[in-house]
Design a protein around this motif. Sequence first.
Motif, short mmCIF file in Angstrom:
data_model
loop_
_atom_site.label_atom_id
_atom_site.label_comp_id
_atom_site.label_asym_id
_atom_site.label_seq_id
_atom_site.Cartn_x
_atom_site.Cartn_y
_atom_site.Cartn_z
N ALA A 192 -12.37 0.98 -12.80
CA ALA A 192 -11.91 1.13 -11.27
C ALA A 192 -11.91 0.25 -10.48
O ALA A 192 -11.62 0.06 -9.10
CB ALA A 192 -13.53 2.10 -10.84
N THR A 193 -12.46 -1.12 -11.18
CA THR A 193 -12.30 -2.43 -10.45
C THR A 193 -11.31 -3.28 -11.06
O THR A 193 -11.33 -4.39 -10.45
CB THR A 193 -13.81 -3.19 -10.67
OG1 THR A 193 -14.06 -3.51 -11.94
CG2 THR A 193 -14.88 -2.21 -9.78
N PRO A 226 -21.03 5.74 3.88
CA PRO A 226 -19.73 5.01 3.88
C PRO A 226 -19.32 5.12 5.40
O PRO A 226 -18.48 4.45 5.89
CB PRO A 226 -19.11 5.79 3.06
CG PRO A 226 -19.28 7.15 2.73
CD PRO A 226 -20.87 6.72 2.75
N ARG A 285 -18.17 -6.40 6.75
CA ARG A 285 -16.96 -6.94 5.94
C ARG A 285 -16.40 -8.01 6.70
O ARG A 285 -15.69 -9.01 6.31
CB ARG A 285 -16.02 -5.68 5.82
CG ARG A 285 -16.33 -5.00 4.84
CD ARG A 285 -15.42 -3.71 4.79
NE ARG A 285 -13.97 -4.21 4.32
CZ ARG A 285 -13.59 -4.21 3.09
NH1 ARG A 285 -14.11 -4.08 2.16
NH2 ARG A 285 -12.11 -4.76 3.07
N ALA A 289 -19.34 -6.21 -3.06
CA ALA A 289 -19.72 -4.87 -3.27
C ALA A 289 -20.67 -4.75 -4.58
O ALA A 289 -20.51 -5.45 -5.45
CB ALA A 289 -18.45 -4.10 -3.58
N THR A 293 -18.88 -0.05 -4.16
CA THR A 293 -18.06 0.34 -4.93
C THR A 293 -17.73 1.80 -5.32
O THR A 293 -16.69 2.19 -5.08
CB THR A 293 -18.28 -0.17 -6.50
OG1 THR A 293 -18.58 -1.69 -6.51
CG2 THR A 293 -17.18 -0.18 -7.44
N THR A 307 -18.53 4.07 -2.95
CA THR A 307 -17.93 4.35 -1.72
C THR A 307 -16.68 3.71 -1.21
O THR A 307 -15.86 4.30 -0.55
CB THR A 307 -18.84 4.62 -0.46
OG1 THR A 307 -19.24 3.07 -0.38
CG2 THR A 307 -20.11 5.24 -0.88
N GLY A 308 -16.31 2.64 -1.84
CA GLY A 308 -14.90 1.86 -1.32
C GLY A 308 -15.34 1.22 -0.49
O GLY A 308 -14.45 0.20 0.17
N SER A 351 -14.77 -3.01 -1.14
CA SER A 351 -13.55 -3.24 -2.09
C SER A 351 -12.68 -4.29 -1.16
O SER A 351 -12.77 -4.62 -0.18
CB SER A 351 -12.79 -1.80 -2.20
OG SER A 351 -12.20 -1.51 -0.81
N HIS A 402 -16.98 -6.90 -8.61
CA HIS A 402 -17.88 -5.84 -8.21
C HIS A 402 -19.23 -6.26 -9.11
O HIS A 402 -19.23 -5.98 -10.29
CB HIS A 402 -17.46 -4.62 -8.28
CG HIS A 402 -16.28 -4.27 -7.50
ND1 HIS A 402 -16.33 -3.55 -6.38
CD2 HIS A 402 -15.07 -4.76 -7.53
CE1 HIS A 402 -15.08 -3.41 -5.84
NE2 HIS A 402 -14.40 -4.31 -6.36
N SER A 444 -20.80 10.47 -6.06
CA SER A 444 -19.97 10.45 -7.21
C SER A 444 -20.41 11.60 -8.38
O SER A 444 -21.61 11.48 -8.52
CB SER A 444 -19.91 8.98 -8.06
OG SER A 444 -19.31 9.02 -9.43
#
Length: 392
Positions: free
Chosen positions: A24-25, A169, A178, A201, A206, A208-209, A212, A217, A232
């Motif tokens: 995923a990363t 999120p 951010r 993150a 990570t 929830t995004g 990113s 991560h 998830s």
Amino acid sequence: MSWTSELVVDDEAIRSNAAYFAAATGGRLMAVLKADAFGHGSIAHSVLAAGATSIGVTSIEEALVVRAAGVRVPILSWLNPVDADLAAAVVADIDLAVQSVRLLHAVGRAAAALGRRARVHLHIDVGMARDGAPASDWSALCGVARELEVLGSVRVVGVMGHMSCADRPDHPQNARERLVFANALRTAQRRGLAPSVAHLAATAATVTGVGSGFGLHRIGAGLFGIDPSGTSDRLRPALSLTTTVVGSREVAAGTGIGYGLEHVADRRTNLALLPVGYGDGLPRAASERAEVQVRGRRRPVVGRFSMDMLVVDTGDDLLTAGETVTVFGPGDHGEPTVAEWAGWSGTIEHEIVTRIGSRVARIHRSTVTAAAAGTAAADGTPAACIGEAAGA
């Protein structure tokens, strides 16, 4: 030592979770192994084999344990006082997070005395008011870091931060944090720094995004099947806690149970005594709420938790000494989960798994197949494992 309770660590579940996050990363996975790897013991080599490229820890002492275990990838330690053994970290090639000019100078002095260059990650507080340099101090910290780079005692390899509301999120704080982090990176560059990695993150950010786009991560809880955001369904819980019955009895209706006799049997029933309690990490706040599984059925824990004992109402079943009781597990067979224990205790899953004490044996196993959950091949010894690392 005779063990009556076991914390079984499913190494295959950990590898599966690590592989998921590595994919995923894009392979930018720092495995955070805090509090005895969240209660899981020695797993550094497993997560590295599954795709992690670095390890995150809290203290230098923990980092040195990981390095001594033969781990050769970068290891970051990010919470150390000025008088920590910084020289030992430099010698062992441990990366150090720095959140103040004072600590940065101390790191530089330790490295200079050894004729070495310390690898540091400058840590910015993006909004949590916890660790990290306040935004008002950031420019000065970057300036001093550049001076020490020129002198040859420090190399800034990273910039890091930690989000406060990433498990939600839609929270507006995520966007603000951010921006703070992006500004911190620009300031570092304007001050002449060229960090090779940036990381904002952790697990929730990570999944929830919301964290990113900034390189590495830091995944801790997620490796062990815990999703702080609850969004998830891809993670596999990796811990199962079992214990054994040490005694049982039949009691009449009206019998009081435990300290204060706050629970009174409302019928004739059977009670089983388990040799675990809050001294082993099970929160006393779960009294009169928690359940365990025995003979394939859930049974309530009754009365107040004791330090060393729990009492279970087993109804018509009179258990025998030595029978196995599941306190929590993945939930695949109806047993209570860590998430349920967290709910019963009014806390988070992280606290449940990291509280399990040294009287409980740690046993590492790998599940053979999903259908054969519960059938495992032992690849470890029943010993209370020394924690490898800690992190965010």
